[in-house]
Design a protein around this motif. Structure first.
Motif, PDB file in Angstrom:
ATOM      1  N   LYS A  42       4.701  -5.695   0.548  1.00  0.00           N
ATOM      2  CA  LYS A  42       5.783  -4.870   1.204  1.00  0.00           C
ATOM      3  C   LYS A  42       7.143  -5.354   1.163  1.00  0.00           C
ATOM      4  O   LYS A  42       8.005  -4.560   0.847  1.00  0.00           O
ATOM      5  CB  LYS A  42       5.210  -4.353   2.738  1.00  0.00           C
ATOM      6  CG  LYS A  42       5.911  -3.350   3.440  1.00  0.00           C
ATOM      7  CD  LYS A  42       5.478  -3.215   4.740  1.00  0.00           C
ATOM      8  CE  LYS A  42       6.514  -2.326   5.418  1.00  0.00           C
ATOM      9  NZ  LYS A  42       5.959  -1.936   6.707  1.00  0.00           N
ATOM     10  N   LYS A  55       0.931   3.488   1.999  1.00  0.00           N
ATOM     11  CA  LYS A  55       1.417   4.051   3.354  1.00  0.00           C
ATOM     12  C   LYS A  55       2.715   3.100   3.627  1.00  0.00           C
ATOM     13  O   LYS A  55       3.523   3.543   4.589  1.00  0.00           O
ATOM     14  CB  LYS A  55       0.613   4.035   4.399  1.00  0.00           C
ATOM     15  CG  LYS A  55      -0.055   2.476   4.474  1.00  0.00           C
ATOM     16  CD  LYS A  55      -0.600   2.408   5.786  1.00  0.00           C
ATOM     17  CE  LYS A  55      -1.472   1.026   5.904  1.00  0.00           C
ATOM     18  NZ  LYS A  55      -0.832  -0.260   5.988  1.00  0.00           N
ATOM     19  N   ASP A  56       3.135   2.217   3.014  1.00  0.00           N
ATOM     20  CA  ASP A  56       4.257   1.158   3.108  1.00  0.00           C
ATOM     21  C   ASP A  56       5.576   2.001   2.665  1.00  0.00           C
ATOM     22  O   ASP A  56       6.597   1.562   3.131  1.00  0.00           O
ATOM     23  CB  ASP A  56       4.285   0.006   2.441  1.00  0.00           C
ATOM     24  CG  ASP A  56       3.098  -0.954   3.060  1.00  0.00           C
ATOM     25  OD1 ASP A  56       2.640  -0.753   4.265  1.00  0.00           O
ATOM     26  OD2 ASP A  56       2.365  -1.729   2.220  1.00  0.00           O
ATOM     27  N   CYS A  97       8.540   4.299   2.286  1.00  0.00           N
ATOM     28  CA  CYS A  97       8.957   5.339   2.804  1.00  0.00           C
ATOM     29  C   CYS A  97      10.277   6.350   2.437  1.00  0.00           C
ATOM     30  O   CYS A  97      10.999   6.691   2.992  1.00  0.00           O
ATOM     31  CB  CYS A  97       9.445   4.850   4.292  1.00  0.00           C
ATOM     32  SG  CYS A  97      10.668   3.641   4.396  1.00  0.00           S
ATOM     33  N   THR A 113      10.468   0.366   0.968  1.00  0.00           N
ATOM     34  CA  THR A 113       9.609   0.229   2.263  1.00  0.00           C
ATOM     35  C   THR A 113      10.466   0.169   3.346  1.00  0.00           C
ATOM     36  O   THR A 113       9.939   0.072   4.558  1.00  0.00           O
ATOM     37  CB  THR A 113       8.583  -0.865   2.220  1.00  0.00           C
ATOM     38  OG1 THR A 113       9.484  -2.046   2.137  1.00  0.00           O
ATOM     39  CG2 THR A 113       7.719  -0.880   0.750  1.00  0.00           C
ATOM     40  N   GLU A 145       0.757  -1.228   0.109  1.00  0.00           N
ATOM     41  CA  GLU A 145       0.177   0.011  -0.053  1.00  0.00           C
ATOM     42  C   GLU A 145       0.787   1.173  -0.001  1.00  0.00           C
ATOM     43  O   GLU A 145       2.026   1.035   0.355  1.00  0.00           O
ATOM     44  CB  GLU A 145      -0.920   0.074   1.418  1.00  0.00           C
ATOM     45  CG  GLU A 145      -1.791  -1.008   1.287  1.00  0.00           C
ATOM     46  CD  GLU A 145      -2.782  -1.141   2.460  1.00  0.00           C
ATOM     47  OE1 GLU A 145      -2.923  -0.014   2.953  1.00  0.00           O
ATOM     48  OE2 GLU A 145      -3.186  -2.318   2.976  1.00  0.00           O
ATOM     49  N   TRP A 194       8.374  10.660   4.312  1.00  0.00           N
ATOM     50  CA  TRP A 194       9.301   9.694   3.600  1.00  0.00           C
ATOM     51  C   TRP A 194      10.554  10.086   4.680  1.00  0.00           C
ATOM     52  O   TRP A 194      10.872  10.971   5.069  1.00  0.00           O
ATOM     53  CB  TRP A 194       9.468  10.089   2.057  1.00  0.00           C
ATOM     54  CG  TRP A 194       8.591   9.442   1.216  1.00  0.00           C
ATOM     55  CD1 TRP A 194       7.502   8.723   1.793  1.00  0.00           C
ATOM     56  CD2 TRP A 194       8.135   9.810  -0.010  1.00  0.00           C
ATOM     57  NE1 TRP A 194       6.562   8.507   0.873  1.00  0.00           N
ATOM     58  CE2 TRP A 194       6.861   9.329  -0.340  1.00  0.00           C
ATOM     59  CE3 TRP A 194       8.746  10.604  -0.922  1.00  0.00           C
ATOM     60  CZ2 TRP A 194       6.269   9.281  -1.495  1.00  0.00           C
ATOM     61  CZ3 TRP A 194       8.189  10.678  -2.265  1.00  0.00           C
ATOM     62  CH2 TRP A 194       7.102   9.957  -2.449  1.00  0.00           C
ATOM     63  N   GLN A 247       1.408   6.952  -6.251  1.00  0.00           N
ATOM     64  CA  GLN A 247       0.374   6.047  -6.219  1.00  0.00           C
ATOM     65  C   GLN A 247       0.300   4.994  -7.195  1.00  0.00           C
ATOM     66  O   GLN A 247      -0.406   3.889  -7.268  1.00  0.00           O
ATOM     67  CB  GLN A 247      -1.126   6.725  -5.917  1.00  0.00           C
ATOM     68  CG  GLN A 247      -1.436   7.878  -6.768  1.00  0.00           C
ATOM     69  CD  GLN A 247      -2.671   8.814  -6.879  1.00  0.00           C
ATOM     70  OE1 GLN A 247      -3.558   7.891  -6.495  1.00  0.00           O
ATOM     71  NE2 GLN A 247      -2.735   9.723  -7.140  1.00  0.00           N
TER      72      GLN A 247
END
Ligand SMILES: [Zn+2]
Ligand SMILES: [Zn+2]
Length: 573
Positions: free
Chosen positions: A553, A335-336, A338, A559, A333, A366, A540
């Motif tokens: 992930k 949000k994973d 960084c 990530t 996803e 990030w 995205q």
């Protein structure tokens, strides 16, 4: 309305004016304004609502433009644009989709040869009329013919990012209606395919008329093509067509399942229902007359002995087996993520400074980024030679001292030259924290040659990843021809990562290649290739592509924490 949409209308205006042969200064003014709007982090919609007088404080935005922006935010368009849309035939605008053909050339063909459709253009090119125009070479004529062929193969498909932005805008507005209980996009847009042929919108509502009336008046809708009691087909300003279907609440899940597809996936679904003596359609799952599931997708999958399958995987490519065994991947996803390991600054062709990029990335949460400006071969993007690159890295280190909470790696996007050597010396590349090697030129070389170039790059001890592997542009340019097995085998042997370039026009690796690379043990990085702080928004689309590839992930290197990430880099580093 997002800044990108507002900017898009001014870019469209500039294109139409250029086709018409208007004053180049005016055209440039609109393009510059569009860039200002697109790169601005503040929302223009909010500025219009709260303090419209501030509009003129932005560079390149005068009184006339400020008025147009207010109009756009209030009505979705403005009269000058509408007039030009009416005046210039749709077929002429479609010519802009041909690779290498911009509004200036389209304008010349339209005004001097009176060509108004792609078919007429094709006939004129075949008769050699195009190369007789001033400023057109024989080569342009040939590439027009090739482009037309390619366009025919692609059909009238839009990029996912364009289609999704439009449908999201419509969903946002329709969901305000009290009579709309649930609303979602279905079809290939929900499956996050790279391109979308037409849009499917589903609504559960007890008042279909209100939804249809609202859609009809929506600023993005140009005409209603068909209207029934529960279904409406409209054409959007961009030419994309959309079906709105209104379904009762107890059929909403069934309709979502049915209209999301794919066709191949649904054939298996119906077969599974039949095996149990049931019937599955857009109204529900039925045992005889009795509906046994329908208001949610989950219910339907469960009744058929399956775990719910994420839309991105619904292609009948092994998802049913995994679902039955309970081994469906837990898809990555947004949000994973960084980190972002591919971006440009004003040192080459980006529009933001090192600091601005780092701060914008930090705002997104990030933890580290790599600045990867172009190497010298890319002269049109002001690519860096060894000397400028070392100076640039020095600047990066200075910025790092001023900014806490995000680590900035000294990177480079280094061209793999046509002869297979790297654009910069191995010595300087080895000083980098991160080297993305890419093909930009000579993409049409024969397969053996392309393979050799990539293998050379992978074997170069300084290279840490290969960026936008094939160099394709979705809907516009086929990528370089290569042997994926060879390339991935080498990448895996040498510990070189592979990038999913998240830019909606690239999405390179594609879903199948990304899956294959992962299966061969290659860590994937998903990067934005941002050329401005707004450029981070495309992350995205890289995630969608990774999800279609079934990536989790753990398959994606950015990530991880920087410490873990560094450990994954090839050992020669
Ligand atoms: Zn590139
Ligand atoms: Zn780049």
């Amino acid at each position: 309305m997002q800044n990108g949409e507002i900017a898009g209308l001014f870019l469209e205006l500039a294109d139409l004016l250029e086709i018409q042969g208007s004053n180049p200064f005016r055209i440039r003014a609109y393009r510059n304004a569009a860039r200002t709007i697109e790169n601005e982090t503040e929302s223009f919609e909010l500025i219009v609502k709260n303090s419209p007088e501030e509009l003129q404080s932005f560079s390149g935005i005068g009184k006339d433009l400020a008025e147009k922006i207010v109009h756009v935010v209030e009505t979705g368009s403005f009269s000058q644009l509408e007039e030009l849309r009416n005046e210039i035939p749709v077929g002429v605008v479609q010519m802009l989709r041909l690779p290498g053909i911009g509004p200036k050339k389209v304008g010349a063909m339209y005004r001097e040869l009176a060509l108004t459709t792609i078919d007429e253009l094709k006939a004129a090119a075949e008769q050699g009329q195009i190369s007789e125009l001033k400023g057109f070479a024989k080569k342009t004529e040939e590439s027009i013919l090739k482009g037309i062929e390619h366009l025919a193969e692609m059909g009238n498909r839009a990029l996912l990012a364009e289609a999704k932005a439009q449908v999201d805008f419509i969903i946002e507005d329709l969901s305000q209606l009290d009579s709309v209980q649930k609303i979602s996009v279905a079809g290939s847009c929900r499956r996050r395919k790279e391109t979308v042929g037409d849009l499917d919108l589903l609504i559960s509502s007890d008042n279909s008329e209100e939804a249809m009336e609202t859609l009809k008046e929506h600023p993005l809708v140009s005409e209603v093509l068909q209207q029934g009691k529960t279904k409406q087909r409209v054409r959007l300003n961009t030419g994309l067509e959309m079906d709105l279907r209104v379904v009762p609440e107890n059929s909403y899940g069934a309709a979502m399942q049915y209209f999301t597809g794919s066709k191949e996936h649904n054939i298996v679904m119906r077969k599974k229902a039949q095996e149990r003596g049931w019937k599955l359609n857009e109204y529900g799952l039925f045992e005889g007359e009795k509906q046994i599931a329908g208001d949610s997708e989950e219910e339907i999958y469960t009744q058929l002995g399956l775990e719910w399958i994420p839309p991105e995987l619904r292609e009948d490519r092994g998802e049913f087996e995994a679902s039955e065994k309970g081994t469906l991947p837990k898809l990555i996803e947004l949000k994973d993520i960084c980190a972002d390991l591919h971006m440009h600054t004003t040192a080459s062709d980006g529009t933001a400074s090192i600091k601005e990029m780092a701060e914008a990335a930090k705002k997104l949460g990030w933890k580290y980024i790599s600045i990867t400006d172009h190497s010298k071969r890319v002269t049109m993007a002001n690519g860096l030679d060894e000397k400028r690159l070392r100076k640039h890295w020095e600047n990066i280190r200075k910025v790092q001292e001023e900014i806490k909470g995000i680590d900035i790696l000294c990177g480079i996007e280094c061209d793999i030259l046509e002869d297979g050597t790297m654009d910069l010396s191995e010595e300087v590349l080895l000083e980098a924290d991160w080297v993305v090697a890419v093909l930009h030129y000579g993409l049409k070389q024969p397969k053996e040659k392309i393979n050799q170039r990539l293998l050379n790059a992978i074997r170069c001890p300084a290279v840490t990843a290969i960026g936008h592997l094939t160099g394709r542009l979705v809907n516009r340019r086929k990528g370089a021809d290569m042997d994926m097995d060879d390339i991935f085998k080498a990448a895996s042997d040498y510990g070189v990562m592979m990038e999913i370039n998240a830019h909606p026009k690239r999405l390179d690796l594609n879903d199948l290649h990304a899956r294959k690379a992962r299966d061969m043990g290659i860590p994937i990085v998903i990067n934005t290739d941002a050329h401005s702080t707004k450029g981070f928004d495309v992350m995205q689309y890289g995630i969608f592509q990774a999800r279609r590839a079934g990536l989790e992930k753990k398959d994606v290197a950015n990530t991880r924490t920087l410490k873990q990430f560094r450990k994954m880099l090839r050992t020669s580093r």
